[in-house]
Enzyme design. Structure first.
Site, PDB file in Angstrom:
ATOM      1  N   HIS A 140      45.332  42.820  42.142  1.00  0.00           N
ATOM      2  CA  HIS A 140      44.521  42.569  40.944  1.00  0.00           C
ATOM      3  C   HIS A 140      44.654  41.163  40.337  1.00  0.00           C
ATOM      4  O   HIS A 140      45.705  40.541  40.388  1.00  0.00           O
ATOM      5  CB  HIS A 140      44.899  43.595  39.860  1.00  0.00           C
ATOM      6  CG  HIS A 140      46.334  43.444  39.425  1.00  0.00           C
ATOM      7  ND1 HIS A 140      46.713  42.600  38.424  1.00  0.00           N
ATOM      8  CD2 HIS A 140      47.477  43.990  39.904  1.00  0.00           C
ATOM      9  CE1 HIS A 140      48.025  42.644  38.282  1.00  0.00           C
ATOM     10  NE2 HIS A 140      48.515  43.483  39.182  1.00  0.00           N
ATOM     11  N   ASP A 141      43.560  40.683  39.772  1.00  0.00           N
ATOM     12  CA  ASP A 141      43.522  39.466  38.959  1.00  0.00           C
ATOM     13  C   ASP A 141      43.868  38.179  39.713  1.00  0.00           C
ATOM     14  O   ASP A 141      44.291  37.203  39.083  1.00  0.00           O
ATOM     15  CB  ASP A 141      44.430  39.606  37.717  1.00  0.00           C
ATOM     16  CG  ASP A 141      43.992  40.744  36.828  1.00  0.00           C
ATOM     17  OD1 ASP A 141      42.848  40.695  36.353  1.00  0.00           O
ATOM     18  OD2 ASP A 141      44.763  41.713  36.644  1.00  0.00           O
TER      19      ASP A 141
END
Ligand code: UDP
Length: 218
Positions: A140-141
């Site tokens: 994620h991210d």
């Protein structure tokens, strides 16, 4: 409208990505031909059941729309070829294997190649002509630049920023960053096979080992 697709590069990378390209077209219900382009070819040949030709011969093919996946691991070569394709009005073609997992809000620019067993988690941004080889993941991210290359089995954890032209070797593992302090792999950096990266890596250097350290140039 006739369309012609191509895998640019008929060496290891290209021959491994051709089956991924076939899966992509089958999912799109597109019966068009896929050829190899390789500039080492002097005349039209057959490679793994596909026509193979150099770039000049590809340009001479009569299809109205042409799209190319640049399947060459060297990111500088990918960039040079991408520029030529853009000048010639040829699309960069993104391909992904049937079993790739894409979670929410993954923005991936043109020309990506996602090999079998790749996972791209949520809220991720990825630049042009990204290569994620077999069994790699992006958590994620993460923010990934243009022409970044992952060899097989790269473990890219959450909140990592990887700048343009970085190369991450097979089985390397990169420690997660935080939202306010992402771990950064600098532009053009090389992470060696199996490295365990625990802190940011400056642009242009090579790191190896566990914990990964900069290889001093002599
Ligand atoms: N190649 C090409 N045009 C170029 C540069 C490279 O057709 O401008 C081809 C080259 O002939 C070779 C392939 O791309 O067949 C690159 O293969 P290599 O074994 O270097 O690496 P791979 O990316 O397959 O791991």
């Amino acid at each position: 409208m006739t369309q012609l697709y191509a895998i640019y590069g008929a060496s290891g990378c290209g021959r491994s990505l051709m089956p991924v390209a076939r899966q992509q077209l089958a999912r799109d219900n597109d019966l068009s031909e896929i050829v190899f382009i390789d500039d080492a070819l002097i005349e039209i040949a057959q490679i793994n059941g596909h026509r193979a030709m150099n770039y000049a011969a590809f340009i001479n093919e009569s299809a109205e729309v042409k799209a190319v996946q640049i399947a060459i691991a060297n990111s500088r070569v990918r960039e040079k070829i991408a520029q030529r394709l853009e000048q010639d009005g040829i699309h960069l073609w993104s391909i992904q294997a049937d079993n790739v997992v894409l979670m929410d809000q993954a923005k991936i620019a043109a020309g990506a190649a996602l090999s079998p067993f790749v996972t791209i988690a949520s809220n991720i941004q990825i630049g042009k002509c990204f290569h994620a080889n077999l069994y790699s993941y992006v958590e994620h991210d993460c923010v990934i630049g243009d022409f970044v290359t992952f060899a097989p089995g790269v473990k890219c954890n959450g909140n990592i920023h990887i700048e343009d032209h970085a190369y991450i070797g097979a089985g390397a593992m990169i420690k997660q960053g935080t939202p306010d302090q992402p771990l950064v792999i600098g532009r053009g950096a090389v992470v060696g096979m199996g490295a365990v990266v625990t802190k940011s890596v400056p642009a242009g250097v090579t790191v190896v080992g566990n914990p990964a350290r900069i290889v001093e140039s002599k």
